[in-house]
Design an enzyme around this catalytic site. Structure first.
Site, PDB file in Angstrom:
ATOM      1  N   GLY A  71       0.814  -1.214   0.000  1.00  0.00           N
ATOM      2  CA  GLY A  71       0.000   0.000   0.000  1.00  0.00           C
ATOM      3  C   GLY A  71       0.846   1.262   0.000  1.00  0.00           C
ATOM      4  O   GLY A  71       0.527   2.239  -0.688  1.00  0.00           O
ATOM      5  N   THR A  72       1.917   1.254   0.777  1.00  0.00           N
ATOM      6  CA  THR A  72       2.753   2.455   0.878  1.00  0.00           C
ATOM      7  C   THR A  72       3.328   2.831  -0.481  1.00  0.00           C
ATOM      8  O   THR A  72       3.259   3.988  -0.910  1.00  0.00           O
ATOM      9  CB  THR A  72       3.894   2.215   1.895  1.00  0.00           C
ATOM     10  N   ASN A 151      -8.185   3.945   8.373  1.00  0.00           N
ATOM     11  CA  ASN A 151      -7.589   2.782   9.041  1.00  0.00           C
ATOM     12  C   ASN A 151      -7.656   2.853  10.565  1.00  0.00           C
ATOM     13  O   ASN A 151      -7.502   1.845  11.232  1.00  0.00           O
ATOM     14  CB  ASN A 151      -6.127   2.607   8.603  1.00  0.00           C
ATOM     15  N   HIS A 201      -1.472  -7.714   2.485  1.00  0.00           N
ATOM     16  CA  HIS A 201      -1.430  -8.303   3.838  1.00  0.00           C
ATOM     17  C   HIS A 201      -2.613  -7.912   4.714  1.00  0.00           C
ATOM     18  O   HIS A 201      -2.748  -8.407   5.828  1.00  0.00           O
ATOM     19  CB  HIS A 201      -0.084  -8.017   4.531  1.00  0.00           C
ATOM     20  N   THR A 237      12.126  -7.397 -11.304  1.00  0.00           N
ATOM     21  CA  THR A 237      11.588  -8.757 -11.443  1.00  0.00           C
ATOM     22  C   THR A 237      10.475  -8.994 -10.429  1.00  0.00           C
ATOM     23  O   THR A 237      10.630  -8.704  -9.247  1.00  0.00           O
ATOM     24  CB  THR A 237      12.721  -9.791 -11.270  1.00  0.00           C
ATOM     25  N   CYS A 325       1.856   2.035  11.994  1.00  0.00           N
ATOM     26  CA  CYS A 325       3.115   2.761  11.826  1.00  0.00           C
ATOM     27  C   CYS A 325       3.400   3.685  13.000  1.00  0.00           C
ATOM     28  O   CYS A 325       4.527   4.069  13.228  1.00  0.00           O
ATOM     29  CB  CYS A 325       3.076   3.572  10.534  1.00  0.00           C
TER      30      CYS A 325
HETATM   31  C1  PLP Z   1      -5.105   2.952   4.818  1.00  0.00           C
HETATM   32  C2  PLP Z   1      -3.735   2.383   4.652  1.00  0.00           C
HETATM   33  N1  PLP Z   1      -2.977   2.774   3.623  1.00  0.00           N
HETATM   34  C3  PLP Z   1      -1.751   2.290   3.407  1.00  0.00           C
HETATM   35  C4  PLP Z   1      -1.200   1.359   4.258  1.00  0.00           C
HETATM   36  C5  PLP Z   1       0.172   0.845   3.989  1.00  0.00           C
HETATM   37  O1  PLP Z   1       0.106  -0.420   3.368  1.00  0.00           O
HETATM   38  P1  PLP Z   1       1.387  -1.410   3.399  1.00  0.00           P
HETATM   39  O2  PLP Z   1       1.531  -1.870   4.813  1.00  0.00           O
HETATM   40  O3  PLP Z   1       1.011  -2.514   2.453  1.00  0.00           O
HETATM   41  O4  PLP Z   1       2.551  -0.624   2.912  1.00  0.00           O
HETATM   42  C6  PLP Z   1      -1.939   0.932   5.376  1.00  0.00           C
HETATM   43  C7  PLP Z   1      -1.344  -0.004   6.354  1.00  0.00           C
HETATM   44  O5  PLP Z   1      -1.562   0.106   7.544  1.00  0.00           O
HETATM   45  C8  PLP Z   1      -3.240   1.439   5.566  1.00  0.00           C
HETATM   46  O6  PLP Z   1      -4.001   1.061   6.589  1.00  0.00           O
END
Ligand code: PLP
Length: 381
Positions: A71-72, A151, A201, A237, A325
Site C-alpha cells: 500500500g505504501t 484505518n 497483507h 523482477t 506505523c
Molecule cells: C489505509 C492504509 N494505507 C496504506 C497502508 C500501507 O500499506 P502497506 O503496509 O502494504 O505498505 C496501510 C497499512 O496500515 C493502511 O491502513
C-alpha cells in the site's frame, strides 16, 4: 493463555490456502516471467492470471493493474507519479487530514518539491466535507487523494460522490482502498476512480505486496527505472510466489465478501454488547458514520492509551492505538485530532480493535471481558 488478536487493521494472518499456493510456486515455478523460455512462460502465466483476477475484483482491465510492494508504495506512486507527470497542468493537490501516513508524508514531500497541498478537514464523525472539497478545487488542481475507509476509525468516505464532483474536472481521483478492499464492493468505473491502492497483507495475503489501479487515461511517471515490467510503471523482477498468494487471497476475499461482512459485524456487536454488559463507560469514535465492520475505535474516558495497551498485551489481547506505523507512540492520533481537537482526551485514550480471520465469537467475547476488567481497574475519573 492463548493470545487473542484484535489488530487485523495492522495486518492479518496469512490464509492457509495462500500459504499452500505460495509454497507450491516457490518449489515449482522459479522462472523469471520476462524470460522467453518455458520456465519464464510458466511464471508469466501466474502473473497474467493474478492480474486478471485483481482487475476483475474492481471492474478494471488487466493493463490498469500495477503490482507494487504494498500500500505504501502504491500511494507513493499514485501521488508522486501523477504529480510529476501532470505538472504542466497545475501544481495543486488536495488530500485530507486523516489519510494514512503513506499519503500524508508523500504529500508533504511533494510540498517540498514545490506543489501546493490542501489538507481537508473532517467533521466530528470523521467524514470529509464535500463543500470544502468543492471550494478547494481550482483550475490548478491535478489530483485529489481521499481514502475509502480510514484505518483508525473504519469510517467510510463518500468516494462515489467525490467521483461525481470531479467528473468534469481535470483532477484525477486517487483513493487508498487498503481498509475497504474485501469489505466494500468497489467498481472503479461506476465510482469514477482514476487510481486506487490495495494491500495484500490486509486481506490474508503475504506482506510486501499490493497493487495500484491506474486508469487507462491516467498519465503517470514511474518512480523506479531499469526494466520493462508492469509496462515500465514499476520495473523490477516480479515477486511471483507472493503474487500467486495475493491472487488466492483476492479470490477468497471476493467470493466470501458478504459472508465476511456479516461475520465481522457480528463479532463487533458481540464485543460492544459485552463491554456494555460489563458496565464499562466508553464511546465510539465516528459512531454516527457508516463504518466497516472490521474496525471499531473506542474512547475509554479516564484512561491512557499506553497503559491500556500494555495491560491488554499482558492479559493476551492484541490491539492498537491507531495506525500500525505509529503504534508504540503516545502522540495524539492525527485522525482523532482532526475529528475533535488535539486537546480532546479521546486522542490519547482511544483504542482500535479490529476483527478478522483470527477471531471467533468466543474469543471476541473473552477479549471484551478482559478489556472491561482492565479498563475498570485503570480508570481514574
Ligand atoms: C489505509 C492504509 N494505507 C496504506 C497502508 C500501507 O500499506 P502497506 O503496509 O502494504 O505498505 C496501510 C497499512 O496500515 C493502511 O491502513
Amino acid at each position: 493463555m492463548e493470545a487473542i488478536y484484535l489488530d487485523h487493521a495492522a495486518t492479518t494472518p496469512v490464509h492457509p490456502e495462500v500459504i499452500h499456493e505460495m509454497t507450491e510456486q516457490l518449489q515449482e515455478n522459479f522462472g523469471n516471467p520476462s524470460s522467453i523460455h518455458s520456465y519464464g512462460r510458466k511464471a508469466r502465466q501466474v502473473l497474467d492470471q493474478a492480474r486478471r483476477i485483481a482487475a476483475k475484483s474492481i471492474n478494471a482491465t488487466e493493463k490498469e493493474i500495477v503490482f507494487t510492494s504494498g500500500g505504501t508504495e502504491a500511494d507513493n506512486l499514485a501521488l508522486i507519479g501523477t504529480a510529476y507527470a501532470n505538472k504542466e497542468n497545475g501544481n495543486h493537490i488536495i488530500t485530507t487530514k486523516i489519510e494514512h501516513h503513506a499519503t500524508i508524508h508523500t504529500a508533504e514531500y511533494l510540498e517540498k518539491q514545490g506543489f501546493n497541498v490542501t489538507y481537508l478537514d473532517v467533521d466530528k464523525n470523521g467524514v470529509v466535507d464535500l463543500d470544502e472539497l468543492k471550494q478547494a478545487l481550482t483550475d490548478q488542481t491535478i489530483l485529489v487523494s481521499i481514502m475509502m475507509v480510514n484505518n483508525e476509525t473504519g469510517v467510510i468516505q463518500p468516494i462515489a460522490e467525490i467521483g461525481k464532483i470531479l467528473a468534469d474536472h481535470q483532477a484525477y481521483l486517487h483513493t487508498d482502498a487498503v481498509q475497504a478492499y474485501g469489505m466494500n464492493p468497489i467498481d472503479v468505473k461506476d465510482m469514477q476512480i482514476d487510481l486506487l491502492t490495495v494491500s495484500s497483507h490486509k486481506i490474508n495475503g503475504p506482506k510486501g505486496l499490493g497493487f495500484l489501479y491506474v486508469g487507462k487515461d491516467v498519465t503517470l511517471h514511474a518512480l523506479q527505472h531499469g526494466g520493462e515490467q508492469e509496462r515500465k510503471r514499476r520495473p523490477g523482477t516480479e515477486n511471483v510466489a507472493s503474487i500467486a498468494g495475493f491472487r488466492k487471497a483476492i479470490e477468497i476475499a471476493q467470493s466470501k465478501r458478504e459472508e465476511h461482512f456479516k461475520t465481522y459485524e457480528d463479532y463487533q456487536s458481540h464485543f460492544l454488547k459485552t463491554l456494555e454488559e460489563e458496565a464499562v463507560s466508553f464511546s465510539i469514535n465516528g459512531a454516527e458514520s457508516d463504518r466497516v465492520p472490521t474496525i471499531v475505535n473506542i474512547s475509554f474516558p479516564g484512561t491512557n492509551v499506553e497503559s491500556l495497551l500494555m495491560n491488554f498485551d499482558l492479559s493476551g489481547v492484541a490491539a492498537s492505538s491507531g495506525s500500525a506505523c505509529t503504534a508504540g507512540s503516545v502522540e495524539p492520533s492525527h485522525v482523532l485530532s482532526a475529528m475533535h481537537s488535539e486537546e480532546n482526551p479521546c486522542t490519547t485514550n482511544s483504542i482500535r480493535f479490529s476483527f478478522g480471520y483470527a477471531n471467533n465469537k468466543d474469543n471476541v467475547i473473552e477479549a471484551a471481558k478482559k478489556v472491561a476488567a482492565i479498563v475498570k481497574r485503570l480508570t481514574t475519573l
